[in-house]
Design a protein around this motif. Sequence first.
Motif, short mmCIF file in Angstrom:
data_model
loop_
_atom_site.label_atom_id
_atom_site.label_comp_id
_atom_site.label_asym_id
_atom_site.label_seq_id
_atom_site.Cartn_x
_atom_site.Cartn_y
_atom_site.Cartn_z
N ILE A 254 -17.96 5.04 51.50
CA ILE A 254 -18.91 6.09 51.53
C ILE A 254 -19.18 6.54 52.87
CG2 ILE A 254 -21.68 6.38 50.95
CD1 ILE A 254 -21.57 3.95 49.07
N ASN A 255 -19.15 7.97 53.04
CA ASN A 255 -19.41 8.68 54.40
C ASN A 255 -20.71 8.48 54.70
OD1 ASN A 255 -19.03 10.10 56.51
ND2 ASN A 255 -18.57 12.22 55.23
N GLY A 256 -20.66 7.92 55.84
CA GLY A 256 -21.93 7.62 56.60
C GLY A 256 -22.91 6.43 56.08
N LEU B 210 -21.85 8.88 44.78
CA LEU B 210 -21.43 7.44 44.67
C LEU B 210 -21.12 7.47 43.03
CD1 LEU B 210 -20.62 4.68 45.07
CD2 LEU B 210 -23.02 4.14 45.35
N GLU B 211 -22.37 7.92 42.26
CA GLU B 211 -22.54 7.84 40.79
C GLU B 211 -21.13 8.34 40.05
OE1 GLU B 211 -25.40 11.06 39.09
OE2 GLU B 211 -26.27 9.18 39.55
N ILE B 212 -20.60 9.43 40.75
CA ILE B 212 -19.54 10.11 40.07
C ILE B 212 -18.42 9.20 40.18
CG2 ILE B 212 -17.93 12.22 40.35
CD1 ILE B 212 -20.31 14.24 40.75
N ASP B 213 -18.08 8.74 41.56
CA ASP B 213 -17.06 7.92 41.62
C ASP B 213 -17.07 6.63 40.78
OD1 ASP B 213 -16.28 9.53 43.66
OD2 ASP B 213 -16.91 8.44 45.21
N ILE B 214 -18.24 6.16 40.61
CA ILE B 214 -18.52 4.94 39.42
C ILE B 214 -18.14 5.15 38.41
CG2 ILE B 214 -19.95 3.33 38.68
CD1 ILE B 214 -21.52 3.34 41.29
N HIS B 215 -18.36 6.18 37.76
CA HIS B 215 -17.91 7.14 36.64
C HIS B 215 -16.39 7.34 36.38
CE1 HIS B 215 -18.79 9.14 32.81
NE2 HIS B 215 -17.84 10.04 33.09
N ALA C 143 -9.45 12.22 40.25
CA ALA C 143 -8.69 11.04 39.66
C ALA C 143 -8.95 9.54 40.19
CB ALA C 143 -7.03 11.34 39.92
N GLU C 144 -8.90 9.68 41.69
CA GLU C 144 -9.25 8.33 42.36
C GLU C 144 -10.82 8.17 42.55
OE1 GLU C 144 -6.63 7.46 45.71
OE2 GLU C 144 -6.09 9.58 45.71
N GLY C 145 -11.65 8.82 42.16
CA GLY C 145 -13.03 8.43 42.33
C GLY C 145 -13.33 8.18 43.84
N ARG C 146 -13.27 9.53 44.68
CA ARG C 146 -13.29 9.31 46.05
C ARG C 146 -14.19 10.34 46.66
NH1 ARG C 146 -7.41 9.13 48.57
NH2 ARG C 146 -8.78 8.64 50.53
N PHE C 147 -15.06 10.62 46.09
CA PHE C 147 -15.97 11.77 46.35
C PHE C 147 -16.88 11.31 47.40
CE2 PHE C 147 -15.03 14.06 42.68
CZ PHE C 147 -14.80 15.28 42.89
#
Length: 816
Positions: A364-366, A103-108, A90-94
Amino acid sequence: MRLFFKLSLFFIILFVGIASIAVYHTFYNQLPDHTGTINIDGITQPADVHWDPYGVPYIYAETDDDLYFTMGYLHAQDRLWQLTLSQLMAEGRFAEFLGEEFLEIDIHQRTLGIWRTAQKIEQETPDEILSVLQRYADGINAYTEKYPRKKPVELTLLGLDPPRWTPAHSIAVSRLMAWDQNMHWKSEISLALIAESIGGNRLQQLFPDADAPVLSHNHNPDNSLQDIFKPFIDREIRVRRQLQKEGSAVGSNAWAVNGDRSYSGLPILAGDPHMGLSMPGFWYEVSQNSPGLSITGATIPGAPFVVLGQNQDLAWSITNMMADDTDFFLMQSNPQNPSEYLADSLNGEAVYNTFTWQQEIIEINGSDDYLLRIPHTIHGPLINSVHPDSEIIGTQPVAMRWAGHEISHELGAFYEMNRASDLDEFLNALSEFGSPAMNFIYADREDNIALIGAGNLPIRSDEAYMFRDGWNSEHRWEEWIPFDELPREINPDRGFVAHANNKVAAETYPYYIGRFWANPSRISRIEYLLNENESANAETMQQIQNDIYSEHAEIILEIIIPLLRSAQMNNEFSDVLTYFENWDYNYSVNSTAATIFDLFFLYLSELILKRDIPEELYEGLVRLEYIPVQMVTHILSDGSSFFNVVEEANIAFRNETVRSAMQQTIDQLSRELGPESFEWRWESVHTLNLKPPLLGEISEHPDTPAALRLIVNNLLSSGPHPAAGHGMTINKAEYSWNDPFSVILGPSIRRIIDFNSPSRSLSVLPTGQSGHALSANYGDQTDLWLDGRYRSIYTDSTFFNEINYRTMTLQPGNRR
């Protein structure tokens, strides 16, 4: 990749010196206790939870507040991984937790704007509902705070701690479901891409049953539709694959018969929503009891209310209306000021609006944070923004308008539906339901049955084109189809209502609903069987839900068998003909004809459609099974320029195409299953593999540590299981044409409510209640589901007399 490095390091540590301790804390320590008394801060009075042998909780609370607090606690106890995934989606926080590769999943997801919409809805949610959602969130958080180390194995393996739950997350869960059900736009885009490639007239010859999407004359030829939409579609496919939510038509079967058609003289309702199949499943069953409520049914982890259920007075199930609730608007930037777009034209003068910008920081982790800037228009966000290379957008921005971005109160609707006592109260509750557009199949103890459409659908001022002009005020969404004018059917003379994602509106219906519907095989078979049974009972409904007869196969083989018999084939396929001529068109696990037919139909479709459609577009098309099926069925049965029975050249092409498809079928089956045709049984190819969301996809990556793959495949997954049925049988078992024949979509639950037996109903899940891999209830219903069997779920105190149960009590934390 950083995530895979972390996982590799985890497993090196795991197997060096502390294996036994790690295994205990990873796998065994996370199992919940279904007995005893638990002191927990947040509950005000003791609440009893009685567990049946399948892990279904029967909650008895003194107040509604404590009931919903307990519901949150139980969802967290059994499905914490599922809850966490919903939050990240829901939040786009993977990327924040799992690294840059997500990242691209979060952008989507942030472009879709689920979380922003949920926050807006929260601000307008009535206080009564908001209070309930807060109590539910308190229950989730109370569990995670009390047991910080008692985490599901998935969270432990990925090193995640669940974020704190809020009422907005519950609202977001309902909108995630709405987007999952939103299939129409993919069909429009797929056909528009084909029309761009082969021309609208040729597409019309291939697919005359639905109006070909109209390419707006304002479409900029410098920007191909492929460039605009492929990134959006590709990321949507990746998200669905990661979460085990694949399938071409997320739909359902549901029907209800009145007393005139039942043995007892009382109504019966049956429903089986079709969704992506994963481990654990989508639904969580429960019985909720408080002084003001007694309801039994299926909930969605993340929301406190029963979504499919029955109370003392009524019952309901849900099907996808297959409505078109999404439009794409072509936009024009101001050539003098790129921060503006053309919004209207007044008296021949251009009117420009300024883009509003959604700016978010994605952690972004790391790695360094990512600044996301998404331009918004009066029609919604520009979907071009999901493309990693903004240069490809060119001068043709495209905005997306989705009804799911509108403020509506589905959770409030379910709250009222749970408490409704008659049809009028149920209708009043449904009037608040906005997204997605659904059909509710209803029955009550007063012998009413109904099919009721609900949801926000815009009134289009003209034909519903694939693209609408963002600067044309006549193309805007200004009004919605009134709730009481949506398709509905109440107490019809035939004595039943039924829906299987088919078109329900008559040709004279004044509003546009959609243009893409499921293949009629399921609804035709359901109506036939209901008409054949004028004295139905619960056993009748079980038989219908598990019916595996294919009208699709019957129709196609009526055309193909004479061709295979013809002199031109010269008895090449006599063995195949024997199987086909003796087939009863049932997709049973021991059927050889089913295997031959399905592989043949895939090859035949490919040979026919690839004659015109390029490879890449064909691969996208066949993700939407119902469209190529309709195309090929039309070509075979109604005639076209492909198989014109007058022109000799086309007759020769027809025969050669059929011959080639059948020869490729036999060659592949002989190569993969052996030369003896009796080995080509449906169970040999058509199998169900249940895998966990996210980790199931990660485990297939070549860089995944072998130990993780071992855990996912042997502990967290289940299968392969031979599976009867097909994508177009009532017992739906759909596979992807791009990866036949592994089942990816089917009944996410089967339910039967017979008002002749009000104390119990029948139900079965494809997996089990628990989300914990070592729980006895993790996959204990899979065999029942595969075999077409059911278990009882109780709706009153009969529960205490008929089964063995365990009891857990939640009581205020300050007690000693």
